[in-house]
Design a protein around this motif. Sequence first.
Motif, PDB file in Angstrom:
ATOM      1  N   TYR A 111      39.997  63.655  35.862  1.00  0.00           N
ATOM      2  CA  TYR A 111      39.383  62.672  34.953  1.00  0.00           C
ATOM      3  C   TYR A 111      40.023  62.318  33.701  1.00  0.00           C
ATOM      4  N   ALA A 112      40.744  63.575  33.007  1.00  0.00           N
ATOM      5  CA  ALA A 112      41.138  63.221  31.784  1.00  0.00           C
ATOM      6  C   ALA A 112      42.378  62.200  31.936  1.00  0.00           C
ATOM      7  N   LYS A 113      42.551  61.106  31.340  1.00  0.00           N
ATOM      8  CA  LYS A 113      43.553  60.278  31.082  1.00  0.00           C
ATOM      9  C   LYS A 113      44.845  60.572  30.350  1.00  0.00           C
ATOM     10  N   THR A 114      44.426  60.763  29.162  1.00  0.00           N
ATOM     11  CA  THR A 114      45.503  61.447  28.331  1.00  0.00           C
ATOM     12  C   THR A 114      45.056  62.698  27.749  1.00  0.00           C
ATOM     13  N   GLN A 115      46.168  63.484  27.202  1.00  0.00           N
ATOM     14  CA  GLN A 115      45.611  64.758  26.628  1.00  0.00           C
ATOM     15  C   GLN A 115      46.763  65.178  25.478  1.00  0.00           C
ATOM     16  N   PHE A 116      46.110  65.725  24.645  1.00  0.00           N
ATOM     17  CA  PHE A 116      47.071  66.229  23.340  1.00  0.00           C
ATOM     18  C   PHE A 116      46.521  67.740  23.351  1.00  0.00           C
ATOM     19  N   ILE A 117      47.231  68.734  23.292  1.00  0.00           N
ATOM     20  CA  ILE A 117      46.939  70.187  22.924  1.00  0.00           C
ATOM     21  C   ILE A 117      47.873  70.155  21.563  1.00  0.00           C
ATOM     22  N   GLY A 118      47.042  70.749  20.345  1.00  0.00           N
ATOM     23  CA  GLY A 118      47.649  70.816  19.052  1.00  0.00           C
ATOM     24  C   GLY A 118      47.324  72.295  18.464  1.00  0.00           C
ATOM     25  N   ARG A 119      48.191  72.639  17.540  1.00  0.00           N
ATOM     26  CA  ARG A 119      48.039  73.732  16.473  1.00  0.00           C
ATOM     27  C   ARG A 119      47.907  73.129  15.081  1.00  0.00           C
ATOM     28  N   PRO A 120      47.191  73.674  14.150  1.00  0.00           N
ATOM     29  CA  PRO A 120      47.125  73.083  12.991  1.00  0.00           C
ATOM     30  C   PRO A 120      48.426  73.446  12.172  1.00  0.00           C
ATOM     31  N   PRO A 121      49.016  72.344  11.353  1.00  0.00           N
ATOM     32  CA  PRO A 121      50.019  72.676  10.635  1.00  0.00           C
ATOM     33  C   PRO A 121      49.337  73.172   9.253  1.00  0.00           C
ATOM     34  N   LYS A 122      50.190  73.833   8.617  1.00  0.00           N
ATOM     35  CA  LYS A 122      49.564  74.316   7.155  1.00  0.00           C
ATOM     36  C   LYS A 122      48.986  73.024   6.483  1.00  0.00           C
ATOM     37  N   ALA A 123      48.079  73.215   5.876  1.00  0.00           N
ATOM     38  CA  ALA A 123      47.106  72.132   5.312  1.00  0.00           C
ATOM     39  C   ALA A 123      48.031  71.893   3.916  1.00  0.00           C
ATOM     40  N   SER A 124      48.413  70.740   3.685  1.00  0.00           N
ATOM     41  CA  SER A 124      49.060  70.105   2.492  1.00  0.00           C
ATOM     42  C   SER A 124      47.968  69.541   1.513  1.00  0.00           C
ATOM     43  N   ARG A 125      46.600  69.178   2.102  1.00  0.00           N
ATOM     44  CA  ARG A 125      46.021  68.699   1.152  1.00  0.00           C
ATOM     45  C   ARG A 125      44.456  69.253   1.269  1.00  0.00           C
ATOM     46  N   GLU A 126      43.613  69.100   0.345  1.00  0.00           N
ATOM     47  CA  GLU A 126      42.314  69.617   0.311  1.00  0.00           C
ATOM     48  C   GLU A 126      41.307  69.232   1.429  1.00  0.00           C
ATOM     49  N   VAL A 127      41.450  68.121   1.894  1.00  0.00           N
ATOM     50  CA  VAL A 127      40.684  67.332   2.593  1.00  0.00           C
ATOM     51  C   VAL A 127      41.086  67.922   4.305  1.00  0.00           C
ATOM     52  N   VAL A 128      41.910  68.629   4.443  1.00  0.00           N
ATOM     53  CA  VAL A 128      42.593  69.022   5.722  1.00  0.00           C
ATOM     54  C   VAL A 128      42.074  70.359   6.089  1.00  0.00           C
ATOM     55  N   ASP A 129      41.327  70.332   7.182  1.00  0.00           N
ATOM     56  CA  ASP A 129      41.051  71.613   7.553  1.00  0.00           C
ATOM     57  C   ASP A 129      41.662  72.128   8.745  1.00  0.00           C
ATOM     58  N   ASP A 130      42.482  73.204   8.333  1.00  0.00           N
ATOM     59  CA  ASP A 130      43.171  74.003   9.129  1.00  0.00           C
ATOM     60  C   ASP A 130      42.654  75.556   9.802  1.00  0.00           C
ATOM     61  N   SER A 131      41.322  75.384   9.818  1.00  0.00           N
ATOM     62  CA  SER A 131      40.824  76.926  10.050  1.00  0.00           C
ATOM     63  C   SER A 131      40.935  77.076  11.587  1.00  0.00           C
ATOM     64  N   PHE A 132      40.929  75.936  12.444  1.00  0.00           N
ATOM     65  CA  PHE A 132      40.958  76.209  13.753  1.00  0.00           C
ATOM     66  C   PHE A 132      42.254  76.766  14.454  1.00  0.00           C
ATOM     67  N   THR A 133      42.311  77.225  15.507  1.00  0.00           N
ATOM     68  CA  THR A 133      43.623  77.616  16.365  1.00  0.00           C
ATOM     69  C   THR A 133      44.154  76.783  17.047  1.00  0.00           C
ATOM     70  N   TYR A 134      43.303  75.996  18.006  1.00  0.00           N
ATOM     71  CA  TYR A 134      43.902  75.011  18.594  1.00  0.00           C
ATOM     72  C   TYR A 134      43.026  73.717  18.718  1.00  0.00           C
ATOM     73  N   SER A 135      43.671  72.721  19.090  1.00  0.00           N
ATOM     74  CA  SER A 135      42.757  71.452  19.332  1.00  0.00           C
ATOM     75  C   SER A 135      43.157  70.717  20.618  1.00  0.00           C
ATOM     76  N   LEU A 136      42.067  70.201  21.107  1.00  0.00           N
ATOM     77  CA  LEU A 136      42.388  69.546  22.404  1.00  0.00           C
ATOM     78  C   LEU A 136      41.788  68.158  22.378  1.00  0.00           C
ATOM     79  N   VAL A 137      42.610  66.888  22.526  1.00  0.00           N
ATOM     80  CA  VAL A 137      41.926  65.619  22.372  1.00  0.00           C
ATOM     81  C   VAL A 137      42.363  64.909  23.852  1.00  0.00           C
ATOM     82  N   LEU A 138      41.235  64.490  24.363  1.00  0.00           N
ATOM     83  CA  LEU A 138      41.329  63.741  25.518  1.00  0.00           C
ATOM     84  C   LEU A 138      40.860  62.606  25.778  1.00  0.00           C
TER      85      LEU A 138
END
Length: 131
Positions: A65-92
Motif C-alpha cells: 500500500y505504501a506508494k512512496t517511502q523515505f527513511i531518514g536519520r536526523p542531521p545535527k540541528a543547525s537551528r533552534e526550531v529543528v528537533d533532532d531528538s529522534f533516531t529514525y523517521s519514516l515518511v510514506l
Amino acid sequence: MRKIVVLVGFLMSIVIGTAQEKSNSQDFDDNYVHTVFFWMKDPTNEAANKKFEVSLRKFLDHSKYAKTQFIGRPPKASREVVDDSFTYSLVLSFESAAAQELYQKEEAHLLFIEESQELWDRVIVYDAMGI
C-alpha cells in the motif's frame, strides 16, 4: 510541537524531491501522508540500529500500500526550531486513507512491529491529508 511541524514539512519536501529524482519509484501521492518518528532505546547501539533498518526495509519492500517511502536519520540541528531528538523517521504516502488503513493491518507491517518494537522506546505518528 512547532519544532515537529517544521521538521515534518522539511521531511515532506525531501520525500517529494527524492520521489521525483528516482526514476524507478512511483510519484509522491499527497492524498495521505504518514510520518513516523522513532526514538530507539539505545540510539548508539549499531547492532540494534542495523536490525531495525533491515526489518524496516524488508517491511517496506513487501508493503502493498505504501506508494512512496523515505527513511531518514536526523542531521545535527543547525537551528533552534529543528528537533533532532529522534533516531529514525519514516515518511510514506498513500493513495487514500483507506489504503493507509489496509497498510496498518498488512502482514508485512505487523511483522515489522513484532520484530522491532523491543528496539524503540517511543514512537510518534503524524498523518496528514492533502488540501
